[in-house]
Design a protein around this motif. Structure first.
Motif, short mmCIF file in Angstrom:
data_model
loop_
_atom_site.label_atom_id
_atom_site.label_comp_id
_atom_site.label_asym_id
_atom_site.label_seq_id
_atom_site.Cartn_x
_atom_site.Cartn_y
_atom_site.Cartn_z
N GLY A 163 -3.77 -5.14 -7.28
CA GLY A 163 -3.67 -6.45 -6.63
C GLY A 163 -4.95 -7.25 -6.80
N ARG A 164 -6.09 -6.58 -6.64
CA ARG A 164 -7.38 -7.28 -6.84
C ARG A 164 -7.54 -7.70 -8.30
NH1 ARG A 164 -8.92 -3.43 -3.04
NH2 ARG A 164 -9.61 -1.94 -4.62
N SER A 165 -7.13 -6.81 -9.23
CA SER A 165 -7.21 -7.16 -10.65
C SER A 165 -6.31 -8.34 -10.98
CB SER A 165 -6.84 -5.96 -11.51
OG SER A 165 -7.77 -4.92 -11.35
N LEU A 166 -5.12 -8.33 -10.40
CA LEU A 166 -4.19 -9.45 -10.62
C LEU A 166 -4.78 -10.74 -10.09
CD1 LEU A 166 -1.45 -10.57 -11.52
CD2 LEU A 166 -0.57 -9.92 -9.26
N ALA A 167 -5.35 -10.68 -8.89
CA ALA A 167 -5.97 -11.88 -8.31
C ALA A 167 -7.12 -12.38 -9.19
CB ALA A 167 -6.45 -11.60 -6.90
N ALA A 168 -7.93 -11.45 -9.70
CA ALA A 168 -9.04 -11.84 -10.58
C ALA A 168 -8.52 -12.44 -11.87
CB ALA A 168 -9.93 -10.64 -10.88
N ALA A 169 -7.46 -11.84 -12.43
CA ALA A 169 -6.88 -12.38 -13.67
C ALA A 169 -6.29 -13.76 -13.44
CB ALA A 169 -5.82 -11.42 -14.20
N GLU A 170 -5.62 -13.94 -12.30
CA GLU A 170 -5.06 -15.26 -11.99
C GLU A 170 -6.16 -16.29 -11.81
OE1 GLU A 170 -2.66 -14.32 -8.59
OE2 GLU A 170 -0.88 -13.92 -9.82
N ALA A 171 -7.26 -15.89 -11.16
CA ALA A 171 -8.39 -16.81 -10.99
C ALA A 171 -9.01 -17.15 -12.33
CB ALA A 171 -9.43 -16.19 -10.06
N ALA A 172 -9.14 -16.14 -13.21
CA ALA A 172 -9.68 -16.39 -14.55
C ALA A 172 -8.77 -17.32 -15.33
CB ALA A 172 -9.89 -15.07 -15.29
N ALA A 215 1.47 15.45 -1.48
CA ALA A 215 2.26 14.21 -1.54
C ALA A 215 1.55 13.08 -0.79
CB ALA A 215 3.65 14.44 -0.97
N GLU A 216 0.94 13.40 0.35
CA GLU A 216 0.19 12.39 1.10
C GLU A 216 -1.02 11.92 0.30
OE1 GLU A 216 -0.68 14.34 4.77
OE2 GLU A 216 1.32 13.93 5.62
N GLU A 217 -1.70 12.83 -0.38
CA GLU A 217 -2.85 12.46 -1.22
C GLU A 217 -2.41 11.56 -2.38
OE1 GLU A 217 -6.51 11.83 -2.68
OE2 GLU A 217 -6.04 12.71 -0.74
N ARG A 218 -1.27 11.92 -3.02
CA ARG A 218 -0.74 11.08 -4.11
C ARG A 218 -0.36 9.70 -3.58
NH1 ARG A 218 1.94 15.82 -5.47
NH2 ARG A 218 3.91 15.02 -4.62
N ALA A 219 0.23 9.66 -2.39
CA ALA A 219 0.60 8.37 -1.80
C ALA A 219 -0.65 7.54 -1.51
CB ALA A 219 1.40 8.60 -0.52
N ALA A 220 -1.71 8.19 -1.02
CA ALA A 220 -2.96 7.47 -0.75
C ALA A 220 -3.57 6.94 -2.04
CB ALA A 220 -3.94 8.37 -0.01
N ARG A 221 -3.55 7.79 -3.10
CA ARG A 221 -4.07 7.34 -4.41
C ARG A 221 -3.24 6.18 -4.95
NH1 ARG A 221 -4.65 12.95 -5.80
NH2 ARG A 221 -2.75 12.75 -7.02
N ALA A 222 -1.92 6.29 -4.79
CA ALA A 222 -1.05 5.21 -5.26
C ALA A 222 -1.32 3.91 -4.50
CB ALA A 222 0.42 5.63 -5.11
N GLU A 223 -1.57 4.04 -3.20
CA GLU A 223 -1.88 2.86 -2.41
C GLU A 223 -3.21 2.23 -2.84
OE1 GLU A 223 -2.48 1.67 2.27
OE2 GLU A 223 -1.22 3.39 1.76
N ARG A 224 -4.20 3.09 -3.10
CA ARG A 224 -5.49 2.58 -3.60
C ARG A 224 -5.31 1.92 -4.97
NH1 ARG A 224 -7.36 7.51 -1.32
NH2 ARG A 224 -7.38 8.47 -3.39
N ALA A 225 -4.51 2.55 -5.82
CA ALA A 225 -4.25 1.97 -7.15
C ALA A 225 -3.53 0.64 -7.02
CB ALA A 225 -3.45 2.94 -8.01
N ARG A 226 -2.57 0.57 -6.09
CA ARG A 226 -1.86 -0.70 -5.86
C ARG A 226 -2.81 -1.78 -5.38
NH1 ARG A 226 1.36 -0.65 -0.86
NH2 ARG A 226 -0.63 -1.40 -0.12
#
Length: 195
Positions: free
Chosen positions: A58-67, A43-54
């Motif tokens: 967030g970076r993808s959203l920022a890049a899309a907004e900048a584009a 569960a901790e590993e899934r939470a860490a993966r989910a946090e990395r995915a989040r």
């Protein structure tokens, strides 16, 4: 009889209870605690993966907004260019270029021998193209200055072809045949409206 056997014989019930308790503890560890710890680690590993995915989202959203902002800014810049730099319609394009080219030829002491204009529009574009051909005669240095003034001028006139040959009337004269183009707002002309 050895000491261990004697203790075992005299204290059989407490030893059996302690052994049973140890067996129950081992069974609880194997059946409950260990799987629970593994589940918690998973569960901790899934939470860490989910946090990395989040974070990646967030970076993808920022890049899309900048584009998107860049695209919007580019579209606004193109629209400003269309309105400010390009003639509004074919008549405006003819008037602007005819006047400017005649002024430049006169400023540089050139003789305008021939000029022709032909509009083009493919129907799929917001812009039409006015193609022009000019034949000018004059001294080489004046022809060079004319071309330089044309290239560095504020008007949006593109040199598409250029040919230079000796003049027929004067040994110092050269004849410049130049193909030019400018673009204009064909959409306004086609709709006949102001907006």
């Amino acid at each position: 009889m050895t000491l261990a056997r004697r203790i075992l014989a005299e204290k059989r019930l407490p030893v059996l209870l302690v052994a049973a308790a140890l067996i129950v503890d081992a069974a609880l560890y194997v059946l409950v605690v260990h799987p629970s710890a593994r589940a918690r680690e998973a569960a901790e590993e899934r939470a860490a993966r989910a946090e990395r995915a989040r974070d990646e989202a967030g970076r993808s959203l920022a890049a899309a907004e900048a584009a998107l902002a860049g695209t919007t800014e580019a579209a606004e810049a193109v629209e400003t260019f269309y309105l400010d730099a390009l003639p509004l319609d074919l008549a405006d394009a003819r008037a602007r270029t005819s006047l400017r080219l005649a002024e430049l030829a006169a400023q540089h002491g050139l003789i305008l021998e021939q000029r022709s204009m032909m509009p083009e529009h493919d129907g799929h574009s917001r812009l039409g193209r006015l193609r022009m051909t000019m034949r000018l005669e004059g001294e080489y240095r004046n022809l060079r200055r004319f071309v330089y003034a044309l290239e560095t001028g504020a008007e949006f006139i593109v040199i598409e072809e250029i040919a230079l040959r000796d003049g027929e009337r004067d040994d110092e004269a050269q004849v410049l045949t130049i193909g030019l183009a400018t673009y204009y707002g064909a959409e306004r002309a086609a709709t006949g409206g102001d907006g």
